[in-house]
Design a protein around this motif. Sequence first.
Motif, PDB file in Angstrom:
ATOM      1  N   TYR A  62       0.878  -1.184   0.000  1.00  0.00           N
ATOM      2  CA  TYR A  62       0.000   0.000   0.000  1.00  0.00           C
ATOM      3  C   TYR A  62       0.908   1.223   0.000  1.00  0.00           C
ATOM      4  O   TYR A  62       1.271   1.754   1.047  1.00  0.00           O
ATOM      5  N   LEU A  63       1.318   1.619  -1.149  1.00  0.00           N
ATOM      6  CA  LEU A  63       2.289   2.704  -1.266  1.00  0.00           C
ATOM      7  C   LEU A  63       2.064   3.421  -2.584  1.00  0.00           C
ATOM      8  O   LEU A  63       2.195   2.794  -3.645  1.00  0.00           O
ATOM      9  N   GLY A  64       1.716   4.702  -2.513  1.00  0.00           N
ATOM     10  CA  GLY A  64       1.531   5.483  -3.741  1.00  0.00           C
ATOM     11  C   GLY A  64       0.601   4.764  -4.704  1.00  0.00           C
ATOM     12  O   GLY A  64      -0.460   4.276  -4.335  1.00  0.00           O
ATOM     13  N   GLY A  99       3.223  -5.057   2.822  1.00  0.00           N
ATOM     14  CA  GLY A  99       4.405  -4.201   2.926  1.00  0.00           C
ATOM     15  C   GLY A  99       5.519  -5.060   3.434  1.00  0.00           C
ATOM     16  O   GLY A  99       5.317  -6.247   3.740  1.00  0.00           O
ATOM     17  N   GLY A 100       6.653  -4.439   3.567  1.00  0.00           N
ATOM     18  CA  GLY A 100       7.016  -3.066   3.571  1.00  0.00           C
ATOM     19  C   GLY A 100       6.718  -2.364   4.896  1.00  0.00           C
ATOM     20  O   GLY A 100       6.135  -2.897   5.835  1.00  0.00           O
ATOM     21  N   THR A 101       7.165  -1.141   4.915  1.00  0.00           N
ATOM     22  CA  THR A 101       7.024  -0.324   6.116  1.00  0.00           C
ATOM     23  C   THR A 101       5.567  -0.192   6.546  1.00  0.00           C
ATOM     24  O   THR A 101       5.264  -0.056   7.734  1.00  0.00           O
ATOM     25  N   ILE A 125       2.310   6.036   6.853  1.00  0.00           N
ATOM     26  CA  ILE A 125       3.699   5.818   6.439  1.00  0.00           C
ATOM     27  C   ILE A 125       4.010   6.516   5.122  1.00  0.00           C
ATOM     28  O   ILE A 125       4.992   7.248   5.006  1.00  0.00           O
ATOM     29  N   TRP A 126       3.152   6.320   4.118  1.00  0.00           N
ATOM     30  CA  TRP A 126       3.489   6.824   2.778  1.00  0.00           C
ATOM     31  C   TRP A 126       2.617   7.987   2.323  1.00  0.00           C
ATOM     32  O   TRP A 126       2.771   8.487   1.214  1.00  0.00           O
ATOM     33  N   GLY A 127       1.658   8.363   3.151  1.00  0.00           N
ATOM     34  CA  GLY A 127       0.801   9.488   2.783  1.00  0.00           C
ATOM     35  C   GLY A 127      -0.432   9.040   2.031  1.00  0.00           C
ATOM     36  O   GLY A 127      -0.519   7.913   1.548  1.00  0.00           O
ATOM     37  N   TYR A 266      17.902  -4.933  -0.001  1.00  0.00           N
ATOM     38  CA  TYR A 266      18.997  -4.208  -0.674  1.00  0.00           C
ATOM     39  C   TYR A 266      18.469  -3.431  -1.876  1.00  0.00           C
ATOM     40  O   TYR A 266      17.858  -3.999  -2.782  1.00  0.00           O
ATOM     41  N   TYR A 267      18.713  -2.136  -1.848  1.00  0.00           N
ATOM     42  CA  TYR A 267      18.361  -1.284  -2.982  1.00  0.00           C
ATOM     43  C   TYR A 267      19.654  -0.683  -3.524  1.00  0.00           C
ATOM     44  O   TYR A 267      20.350   0.035  -2.803  1.00  0.00           O
ATOM     45  N   ALA A 268      19.963  -0.986  -4.761  1.00  0.00           N
ATOM     46  CA  ALA A 268      21.189  -0.440  -5.356  1.00  0.00           C
ATOM     47  C   ALA A 268      20.871   0.876  -6.055  1.00  0.00           C
ATOM     48  O   ALA A 268      19.724   1.114  -6.455  1.00  0.00           O
ATOM     49  N   ASP A 325      13.816 -10.387   0.622  1.00  0.00           N
ATOM     50  CA  ASP A 325      12.419 -10.089   0.330  1.00  0.00           C
ATOM     51  C   ASP A 325      12.143  -8.638  -0.035  1.00  0.00           C
ATOM     52  O   ASP A 325      10.978  -8.265  -0.212  1.00  0.00           O
ATOM     53  N   GLU A 326      13.208  -7.869  -0.175  1.00  0.00           N
ATOM     54  CA  GLU A 326      13.124  -6.590  -0.892  1.00  0.00           C
ATOM     55  C   GLU A 326      14.459  -6.382  -1.565  1.00  0.00           C
ATOM     56  O   GLU A 326      15.479  -6.221  -0.883  1.00  0.00           O
ATOM     57  N   TRP A 327      14.476  -6.429  -2.881  1.00  0.00           N
ATOM     58  CA  TRP A 327      15.687  -6.081  -3.611  1.00  0.00           C
ATOM     59  C   TRP A 327      15.269  -5.300  -4.840  1.00  0.00           C
ATOM     60  O   TRP A 327      14.145  -5.442  -5.333  1.00  0.00           O
TER      61      TRP A 327
HETATM   62  O1  AHR Z   1       9.897  -0.712  -1.101  1.00  0.00           O
HETATM   63  C1  AHR Z   1       9.781   0.535  -0.473  1.00  0.00           C
HETATM   64  C2  AHR Z   1      10.144   0.493   0.991  1.00  0.00           C
HETATM   65  O2  AHR Z   1      11.510   0.249   1.127  1.00  0.00           O
HETATM   66  C3  AHR Z   1       9.504  -0.571   1.856  1.00  0.00           C
HETATM   67  O3  AHR Z   1       8.275  -0.198   2.338  1.00  0.00           O
HETATM   68  C4  AHR Z   1      10.471  -0.708   2.988  1.00  0.00           C
HETATM   69  O4  AHR Z   1      10.433  -1.973   3.584  1.00  0.00           O
HETATM   70  C5  AHR Z   1      11.812  -0.376   2.357  1.00  0.00           C
HETATM   71  O5  AHR Z   1      12.590   0.420   3.129  1.00  0.00           O
END
Ligand code: AHR
Length: 521
Positions: A62-64, A99-101, A125-127, A266-268, A325-327
């Motif tokens: 649930y984000l944007g 989610g996610g945050t 969290i995301w508005g 991990y986000y590059a 579970d988040e890349w």
């Molecule tokens: O994917 C966007 C956000 O990045 C997720 O909500 C959070 O878990 C991460 O920091």
Amino acid sequence: MQYPNRRTFLRQSSSLALASLLPSSLYQRVSFAKTVKAKVHVNFEQTIGKIEPEIYGQFIEYLGRAITGGVVDAKTNQVRKDVLEKIKRLQTPLLRFPGGTVTKIYHWQDGIGPKNLRPVRPNLIWGGEESNQFGTNEFIDYCRMLKTDPFLVVNMNTGTPEEASNWVEYCNGAGNTSFASLRKKHGYPQAHKVKYWGLGNEESAVPDTGSLQDPNKYVEIAWQYAKLMKLQDPNISLVLAGGDTKWNETLIKELHPIADYISLHYYANSKKGQPASLFAHIDTFEKEIVATKKQIHELAPEKVENFNRWYRFPARKKPLKIALDEWGIWENEGKGAYNLEVTYQWFHALGVAGFLNIFQRQADIVGMATWAQTVNVLAPIMTNEKESICQTVFYPLELYRKYCTGTSIATEVESSALEQSGAENLGILDTAASYDEDTKMLTLAVVNRHPTVAVETEIDFPVAKSLKIFEKHELTATSYTAANTLEKPSQNVVNYQHQNIDNSISSITLAPASITLLRFR
Ligand code: AHR
């Protein structure tokens, strides 16, 4: 062996034309400004581990515009067929939600029952506002349409262990208990059988809402969640919310008997004006995975012994693995809040192939991976009200999921240095290999990360000299920085070529900035 993909740098030569070693069927009638040589060894006897199909998962939050405006139409709340068809092409085996945050404020009961009675909540969290029209059952329906396994993440902050346990009962309860009956009343007589459950998300993150930022606190609370959830359904698999080395050490030590995975996120990104620095950032991730693997091997025995039977549920049955579970790729120049609507250029797609090569090379420890995210937010698919497009990064995801399956096989590369700013100590080529017993095919994945230099690559495959290159799948684009955009929805900068080849060859030319799968039988 920790790095099954060994790299040796060759001195860069600069032969101008393509070497004519290749049989005519492979000769590409393209000349490249510069060609260098490289060698890839496929060590068929050195298997790394099973490539779990779950490494090709996706994530929605649930984000944007990820769910409302992406998965479902923003006005009608109906599933967007155009988006669904595109996600289907990704053949994702796993979908993570909500989610996610946002899980830190999410109460699953807001998203069940008659739609007109569901509360609209502020998305703290995301508005914006969350209408809760796409809740648990809509998510499960969506998973069924995609033929994918659902993966739910529970709220460990404003939620309680009991609330999480009730969610397990609502989804998986087969009897006449209250939450199982409620699901039936909502039109779902059969249990959803949700196997994967996340115990929170990034719980070590201090700026986030919540209070579990001390690993010992997480351990204490996670035990309560795990007990109540596993008592509802002993067959579920739990994912611990990993963090930095210290945090993970405590979690692995204390919680390994009851969990199946510990997560890494991990986000590059790339440094401004230095696209190739993205590859260096991605390379660092492999080191992190290897370090976590070492911790797991030291702290979590393969088999759990003497698990107290009075827990009344079984300990984990398989060795603990890592859940990525988040890349993904999160550049600072995306549109919208927190730069989340990123336009991906072609070099980002090369980075995605690099990530997928890492997951194969580390197949002995990576048990699942879900790309963050799927639509509009850091996503392979972008939409406006009327249309949707596949971004450049979509194409390697689609290709690898089809062919890079089975058992991971070690490779070694001798190639020249990439010699691009921000990518020091990296080779031009990045490789991984897999052998699929079902199709009897060996797939060698090779990324030529250089924007302008072609690589004449000798493939050293001593065990099976008689094998032939059977198929070549190649992805290239008009340039390193080319992108697909909604401004020109019918224009696709990505070029896919598939050739069936009979000749037995020992060398092949890899185009600049290309992703190639060579499939042998
Ligand atoms: O994917 C966007 C956000 O990045 C997720 O909500 C959070 O878990 C991460 O920091």
